[in-house]
Enzyme design. Structure first.
Site, mmCIF file in Angstrom:
data_model
loop_
_atom_site.group_PDB
_atom_site.id
_atom_site.type_symbol
_atom_site.label_atom_id
_atom_site.label_comp_id
_atom_site.label_asym_id
_atom_site.label_seq_id
_atom_site.Cartn_x
_atom_site.Cartn_y
_atom_site.Cartn_z
ATOM 1 N N MET A 255 -39.438 42.517 43.430
ATOM 2 C CA MET A 255 -39.576 41.851 44.730
ATOM 3 C C MET A 255 -39.926 42.881 45.801
ATOM 4 S SD MET A 255 -36.338 39.209 44.400
ATOM 5 C CE MET A 255 -35.119 40.525 44.390
ATOM 6 N N ASP A 256 -41.195 43.258 45.843
ATOM 7 C CA ASP A 256 -41.639 44.363 46.688
ATOM 8 C C ASP A 256 -42.378 43.854 47.931
ATOM 9 O OD1 ASP A 256 -41.946 47.010 47.362
ATOM 10 O OD2 ASP A 256 -43.816 47.244 46.248
ATOM 11 N N GLY A 257 -42.222 44.583 49.031
ATOM 12 C CA GLY A 257 -42.988 44.290 50.240
ATOM 13 C C GLY A 257 -42.186 43.689 51.375
ATOM 14 N N THR B 177 -45.043 42.208 43.340
ATOM 15 C CA THR B 177 -45.747 41.805 44.551
ATOM 16 C C THR B 177 -46.095 43.023 45.409
ATOM 17 O OG1 THR B 177 -43.612 41.433 45.639
ATOM 18 C CG2 THR B 177 -44.664 39.533 44.607
ATOM 19 N N SER B 178 -46.842 42.795 46.474
ATOM 20 C CA SER B 178 -47.162 43.744 47.558
ATOM 21 C C SER B 178 -48.341 44.659 47.265
ATOM 22 C CB SER B 178 -45.943 44.603 47.942
ATOM 23 O OG SER B 178 -45.837 45.759 47.128
#
Length: 270
Positions: free
Chosen positions: A37-39, A213-214
């Protein structure tokens, strides 16, 4: 009038989502999906929010995607919530993340909430002893409250790194061999180590898809052992708080195409 219009739009959107999920569920569905769960911080800066609000919106995205996965029939979801390395961040951000984790763990396990509705058992995977005492207490409570659920699994990896998990698994395997009656002839195999991995102890099925993500294209020490040759790696430029069904659909379609291709190829070889 505006309120009625908004309700109609929401009703149409919900019906469309239900129809889309029903179509996807008719095909092969992965058993285990993991999210990096990046960003959250970049999302917060882009939307002129404080960093803590970015992380809070990230938890909402996790809840949203967890429900989508459960409605599709995914058996296990793993989420990289906090790396051991994240303790090196600014103390104020770490404290905010710990407070948020405590708050959201309690919310997840309220009576009649998402986990009970779908029969999800929660596992906190990682070095829990590194968490503040208050977070450890609510983590234990959350796990206990869902231990009777047996239809699906949610692995919240916090604080976690894959290298630490693999080191711990090897240590446990060696200790188990030394404790056996005839350790001098004991042979440690890959299967023995795999059985001691935290995800295996949590009864998680093999990892089918890992999504980050991101726009960053690296695994960042997450589920390295579990990312075997059959794991589908997916990278998207969308920041995690904005990740939703529209970004998720192509991932599932890619998985289904791969499964169908393998089935066709297998038939041709018969």
């Amino acid at each position: 009038m505006f309120s009625l219009f908004h309700q109609c739009v929401s009703w149409v959107r919900q019906k469309a989502q239900n129809a889309l999920l029903a179509v996807l569920a008719a095909g092969p569905i992965p058993k285990h999906i993991a999210f990096v769960m990046d960003g959250n911080r970049r999302y917060a800066r882009m939307n002129k929010k404080i960093v803590q609000q970015g992380h809070s919106d990230g938890f909402l995205a996790l809840r949203r995607m967890l429900e989508v996965c459960l409605r599709l029939g995914v058996q296990c979801v793993s989420a990289y919530a906090f790396s051991i390395e994240n303790f090196k961040r600014e103390p104020a951000e770490v404290d905010a993340l710990m407070n948020l984790a405590e708050e959201k763990l309690l919310e997840l396990c309220q009576h009649g909430d998402l986990l009970d509705e779908y029969g999800v058992r929660l596992h906190i995977i990682g070095r829990k002893e590194l968490l503040p005492e208050s977070v450890q207490a609510v983590a234990r409570k959350a796990e206990e409250m869902t231990q009777h659920n047996d239809r699906a699994i949610l692995n919240l990896c916090m604080p976690y790194t894959s290298r630490d998990e693999m080191t711990t698994a090897v240590e446990s395997t060696v200790r188990k061999a030394l404790d056996s009656d005839d350790y001098s002839s004991a042979e440690i195999t890959e299967k023995d180590i795999d059985a001691q991995m935290m995800t295996s102890l949590a009864k998680s099925p093999p990892l089918d898809i890992l999504i980050r993500t991101s726009g960053v294209r690296r695994l960042s020490d997450f589920l390295l052992w579990q990312c075997c040759e059959n794991t589908q790696l997916q990278f998207t430029s969308t920041y995690w708080p904005d990740f939703g069904l529209l970004e998720f659909v192509p991932v599932i379609l890619d998985f289904q195409r791969k499964v169908w291709y393998q089935q066709v190829t297998a038939r041709k070889l018969l």
